[in-house]
Design a protein around this motif. Structure first.
Motif, PDB file in Angstrom:
ATOM      1  N   VAL A 230       0.847  -1.206   0.000  1.00  0.00           N
ATOM      2  CA  VAL A 230       0.000   0.000   0.000  1.00  0.00           C
ATOM      3  C   VAL A 230       0.880   1.254   0.000  1.00  0.00           C
ATOM      4  CG1 VAL A 230      -1.773   1.295   1.236  1.00  0.00           C
ATOM      5  CG2 VAL A 230      -1.918  -1.196   1.114  1.00  0.00           C
ATOM      6  N   SER A 231       1.971   1.225   0.776  1.00  0.00           N
ATOM      7  CA  SER A 231       2.832   2.418   0.850  1.00  0.00           C
ATOM      8  C   SER A 231       3.634   2.615  -0.434  1.00  0.00           C
ATOM      9  CB  SER A 231       3.757   2.347   2.062  1.00  0.00           C
ATOM     10  OG  SER A 231       4.795   1.409   1.854  1.00  0.00           O
ATOM     11  N   SER A 232       3.660   1.613  -1.302  1.00  0.00           N
ATOM     12  CA  SER A 232       4.299   1.795  -2.611  1.00  0.00           C
ATOM     13  C   SER A 232       3.344   2.468  -3.591  1.00  0.00           C
ATOM     14  CB  SER A 232       4.771   0.447  -3.185  1.00  0.00           C
ATOM     15  OG  SER A 232       3.679  -0.291  -3.729  1.00  0.00           O
ATOM     16  N   VAL A 233       2.041   2.426  -3.257  1.00  0.00           N
ATOM     17  CA  VAL A 233       1.031   3.053  -4.114  1.00  0.00           C
ATOM     18  C   VAL A 233       0.713   4.467  -3.639  1.00  0.00           C
ATOM     19  CG1 VAL A 233      -1.363   2.886  -4.933  1.00  0.00           C
ATOM     20  CG2 VAL A 233      -0.004   0.799  -4.615  1.00  0.00           C
ATOM     21  N   MET A 234       0.515   4.618  -2.317  1.00  0.00           N
ATOM     22  CA  MET A 234       0.079   5.913  -1.771  1.00  0.00           C
ATOM     23  C   MET A 234       0.777   6.176  -0.454  1.00  0.00           C
ATOM     24  SD  MET A 234      -3.800   4.726  -0.748  1.00  0.00           S
ATOM     25  CE  MET A 234      -4.020   3.306  -1.842  1.00  0.00           C
ATOM     26  N   THR A 235       1.056   7.441  -0.188  1.00  0.00           N
ATOM     27  CA  THR A 235       1.654   7.833   1.091  1.00  0.00           C
ATOM     28  C   THR A 235       0.643   7.606   2.202  1.00  0.00           C
ATOM     29  OG1 THR A 235       2.982   9.504  -0.012  1.00  0.00           O
ATOM     30  CG2 THR A 235       2.704   9.745   2.366  1.00  0.00           C
TER      31      THR A 235
END
Ligand code: MN
Length: 299
Positions: A230-235
């Motif tokens: 998830v953190s690779s997609v959105m902060t």
């Protein structure tokens, strides 16, 4: 440590004390980051106020939990990210061809959150709605491109979440974002209190019948993998919520139902269901999924 939100819009926060009462801690974050809800201020300033929180936890002498109207533990996350198909047995029951490694994740509207003891309002009388009991985690600090092996450092704590869902062909963000469709609570249990998540078990009952029972170790993408992805997609920001997906045993809901979801080491969330004010569905929901209003769900 177990932390609750209560009061208008979750404007007050408390710690579950050793004597079982709720000790209010709102004053410890007054004046800090005032644009944020109280629990987000607690998470943001946790290192500074941890000693004060522990002192209140030991002191006790607060309010009885049953006298408080709880909000979702975080009332104003910037987002709720959820895993669509993250247990193999749920993939089979939904007759899905793919799971999270082909689907990725989706978003639920933060405005759908309600707390322990709240009421899920089913909006339509001609559609099927299901319960989905899930483990969720709360982000503790700004996270972007987190590595799997470092994911734990970014997790503030865990809670129990119900991903209430309308079946049908509409986009997930529609089917899962009606107001009241994300019960969460009763509290956040901090990571140190929960221990290894792979050892946790999830159970979900409707009207006392056990519909879902799963081991968190059966997640297709475990908690660290979810945080990394998830953190690779959105902060991710402190207070953001990631729900990990539901196991087999989803089933339809109706007026007056009582849903209880429990995760070992975390707690037990209960809400009721109402069809007061329900009307006919605006969208037709064709193309995919279960449309009929039915009480023949598993369990
Ligand atoms: Mn779900």
């Amino acid at each position: 440590m177990r932390l609750v939100s209560f009061g208008e819009g979750g404007s007050r926060v408390g710690v579950v004390a050793r004597d079982g009462t709720i000790s209010e801690v709102t004053d410890l974050v007054s004046g800090r980051d005032s644009g944020l809800g109280a629990m987000r201020r607690v998470i943001q300033s946790f290192a500074d106020i941890e000693d004060g929180l522990h002192a209140r936890e030991i002191a006790g002498g607060g309010s009885s939990l049953s006298l408080l109207t709880l909000s979702a533990p975080v009332s104003d996350p910037t987002k709720i990210v959820a895993a669509p198909v993250n247990y193999l047995d749920h993939m089979e029951e939904m007759q899905q061809l793919g799971h999270i490694d082909s689907l990725g994740v989706f978003l639920k509207a933060p405005s759908s959150l309600i707390g322990h003891g709240g009421t899920v309002l089913l909006p339509y009388s001609n559609r099927r709605f299901d319960q989905e009991g899930e483990l969720c985690l709360v982000i503790g600090k700004l996270a972007r491109n987190v590595k799997v092996e470092e994911a734990e450092e970014y997790i503030f704590g865990y809670s129990v979440l119900l991903d209430i869902t309308m079946r049908g062909g509409e986009d997930r963000s529609t089917r899962k974002s009606f107001d009241t469709f994300t019960p969460m609570g009763p509290w956040i249990a901090t990571s140190d209190e929960v221990g290894p998540v792979e050892e946790l078990e999830l159970r979900c009952w409707v009207n006392g019948d056990l519909r879902q029972h799963a081991h968190i170790s059966d997640l297709i993408w475990g908690v660290p993998e979810l945080v990394a992805y998830v953190s690779s997609v959105m902060t991710l920001y402190p207070g953001d919520i990631i729900s990990t997906g539901t196991p087999k045993g989803v089933g339809s809901l109706g007026d007056g139902d009582e849903i209880v979801a429990e995760i070992s080491q975390i707690g037990r969330l209960s809400v009721s269901v109402s069809t007061v004010g329900a009307s006919f569905s605006v969208t037709r929901g064709g193309a995919a999924g279960i449309l009929q209003q039915s009480h023949e769900g598993p369990g």
